[in-house]
Design an enzyme around this catalytic site. Structure first.
Site, PDB file in Angstrom:
ATOM      1  CE  LYS A  91      -8.401  -2.571   5.695  1.00 18.48           C
ATOM      2  NZ  LYS A  91      -8.231  -3.667   4.761  1.00 18.48           N
ATOM      3  CG  ASP A 115      -3.192   4.289   4.246  1.00 20.20           C
ATOM      4  OD1 ASP A 115      -4.204   4.116   4.953  1.00 20.20           O
ATOM      5  OD2 ASP A 115      -2.948   3.603   3.227  1.00 20.20           O
ATOM      6  CD1 TRP A 155      -1.898  -2.357   1.740  1.00 16.81           C
ATOM      7  CD2 TRP A 155      -2.999  -1.341   0.077  1.00 16.81           C
ATOM      8  NE1 TRP A 155      -2.873  -3.217   1.290  1.00 16.81           N
ATOM      9  CE2 TRP A 155      -3.563  -2.623   0.276  1.00 16.81           C
ATOM     10  CE3 TRP A 155      -3.520  -0.523  -0.924  1.00 16.81           C
ATOM     11  CZ2 TRP A 155      -4.636  -3.104  -0.491  1.00 16.81           C
ATOM     12  CZ3 TRP A 155      -4.586  -0.991  -1.679  1.00 16.81           C
ATOM     13  CH2 TRP A 155      -5.130  -2.264  -1.466  1.00 16.81           C
TER      14      TRP A 155
END
Lengths: 356, 356
Positions: B190, B166, B99
């Site tokens: 999440k 992030d 990511w």
């Protein structure tokens, strides 16, 4: 009291789509998991997204050389994605109101924009006619239904260059000749689902003709290559979209809903045209069958707030007009039953009886 | 059979959040409308989005000079929005995995990118230490939790330039010193809700320093000025987010959940460290308390598929490791009860008893 949901979007959805969504939020088809908690890479979700695509293809008769994408960000993000991907030198736009103007504003960041016609001279109360589409434009962009002003391009136009359409508020309300378009996009939150998912129908050969580098998430190719699964899609919204499209297929598809939509619109426009008190704002040949805009005639202007209250007390929801037009707007999307339109008409007649 | 949901995202959410969402999909608080069919401009939805923001502010102790935005497009869209809005000359990035690498790729479209350190030499199994953050960078970007590799930056680092994080997969798992960050973003799917909504926590004074023109929807200023209501937000996903945060507040907030998360992680890591058969893949001081990655030791490598099947039959969902690491990954987010971790540990022990 029964509510009649005339909201402009998010708006009424089929009861069965909501009931099935509620069930799937608690337990998806006996999996012991929720549609909000299963993996987007699971076979269960894969089946959901594939069936949703298949329903799109079947209902709109989308040819095999078009891709169907489900993205985030709303139609407003498409306003910049379209020119990012397609505008090399010049684009042509039709200015039919607020949303078209927003699309034009974004396109200007990427190249020359020719506005071929605008109805801003009469507060966007009509669809311009007789305009010329420049044959050297990379594409021509239209907004088929103008939610705020109640106008609609109800036929698929012939276009000498790639035709791009924002169909946010009339997609699936009528059959569309997809072949005439290079790209069709829209937010789902009118006829095809809840807010949070954006549909894009795209013919891949229109891509690859601009020289600029495109950020990955803004590049249609990314989402085509990964079948809308480059990153986690809005799973819950896609589920409700599937249920909405299943309902549409079940009642007979877009030809059938188009008949019903025309009947609903006719009922309401007739009531307006035969009223002493109310008058439509859009020119008759430009009238939308999705959003019906009307105001009080000059003699009754001071009664507008009173009618809003009267209608609210009769269960009407969302009929206040957008501030750009004033008065009233009844959004009569696919899922709104004709009984709700009749209830509004009755309400208008009763108010007129008491006040005219 | 009870399912234990170890999905990496979308993932387990609190039962009460799902139940309340299901109710609101059918009827929102007795309004006779659905949370998916009310207007996003209604007082009912306004109350929902405002309470959601207030819960964020309270739970993470977010100072008044930070804005809280709810956008579409996922964290992946933020990978380009961050440099679009912040990268004038040079940005610094820490490369801690897939990511982070994706974020770096997008930043390179906008200016110079200095990767201050990378753990790619050991398949991202650790968080680099001792790196220098260039003081002439416009910002420094980190990915606090690396879902795929099971590593985590568990402390708020001191940073001489604007710190951008992030936090998709560990937001709300621990207290965060917001003041150390200029911008924090993440996908909700999440710890804070379902897929389809992206959170951004931003200090406005970091904006306005780049010269390029920014498309409206990609400009943080647009969403700040309109309180995330520039266009229709993902209403349903925001509702479930509110319910998830209400649950978190109800059980004692982020300090309490951090204790519970540490206990869950300890239970599972201890089982792995005391096993003859399993071994963790992340270096111990870099271990994530959200995603626990482990594989079979070399002698038992051929048993991996068998264990996956064994675990599946015991109700474990989503424990297959990402292809970049292999083996197993148990995502033990906020809503996962310790009983599920215990069930997985029992399952591992039983398998070991039968096979080691």
């Amino acid at each position: 009291m029964k509510k009649h949901n005339f909201n402009a979007g998010p708006c009424i959805l089929p009861d069965v789509a909501l009931e099935n969504t509620a069930k799937a939020v608690v337990d998806l088809d006996g999996t012991g998991l929720s549609v909000l908690t299963i993996s987007h890479r699971s076979k269960e979700f894969d089946a959901i997204i594939e069936e949703t695509k298949a329903l799109w293809r079947e209902l709109l008769n989308i040819p095999e050389n078009y891709h169907i994408l489900f993205l985030g960000g709303g139609a407003s993000l498409q306003f910049c994605m379209v020119p990012y991907n397609l505008l090399q030198k010049k684009a042509a736009y039709l200015d039919t109101g607020t949303w078209a103007s927003k699309a034009i504003k974004e396109a200007k960041l990427f190249g020359e924009v020719e506005v071929v016609a605008s109805s801003s001279d009469k507060n966007y109360s009509y669809i311009p006619k007789g305009f010329n589409i420049p044959t050297d434009a990379d594409y021509f962009h239209i907004t088929t239904n103008n939610t705020i002003y109640g106008t609609e391009i109800k036929e698929d136009i012939d276009c000498p260059v790639t035709l791009v359409a924002d169909m946010s508020s009339d997609i699936m309300s009528r059959p569309v000749d997809i072949k005439k378009y290079g790209l069709i996009y829209g937010g789902a939150q009118k006829n095809v689902g809840p807010a949070g998912v954006t549909f894009v129908i795209i013919r891949e050969d229109i891509l690859g003709k601009v020289e600029r580098q495109i950020p990955t998430m803004l590049n249609y190719k990314t989402h085509i290559d990964k079948g809308s699964m480059f990153n986690t899609p809005p799973c819950g919204a896609i589920y409700t979209m599937r249920e909405t499209l299943k309902w549409l297929k079940g009642i007979g598809g877009v030809e059938k809903i188009n008949e019903l939509n025309k009947k609903k619109a006719e009922l309401l426009y007739n009531a307006i045209d035969n009223s002493k008190m109310f008058v439509g704002t859009a020119e008759k040949d430009s009238r939308s069958i999705m959003n019906v805009c009307f105001v009080m005639k000059p003699d009754y202007k001071e009664k507008e707030a009173e009618f809003l209250e009267f209608a609210k007390n009769a269960g009407m929801v969302g009929i206040k007009g957008h501030r750009s037009v004033g008065g009233f707007r009844a959004s009569i999307y696919n899922a709104l039953p004709i009984e709700s339109v009749q209830a509004l008409v009755d309400c208008m007649k009763e108010f007129e009886k008491q006040n005219a």
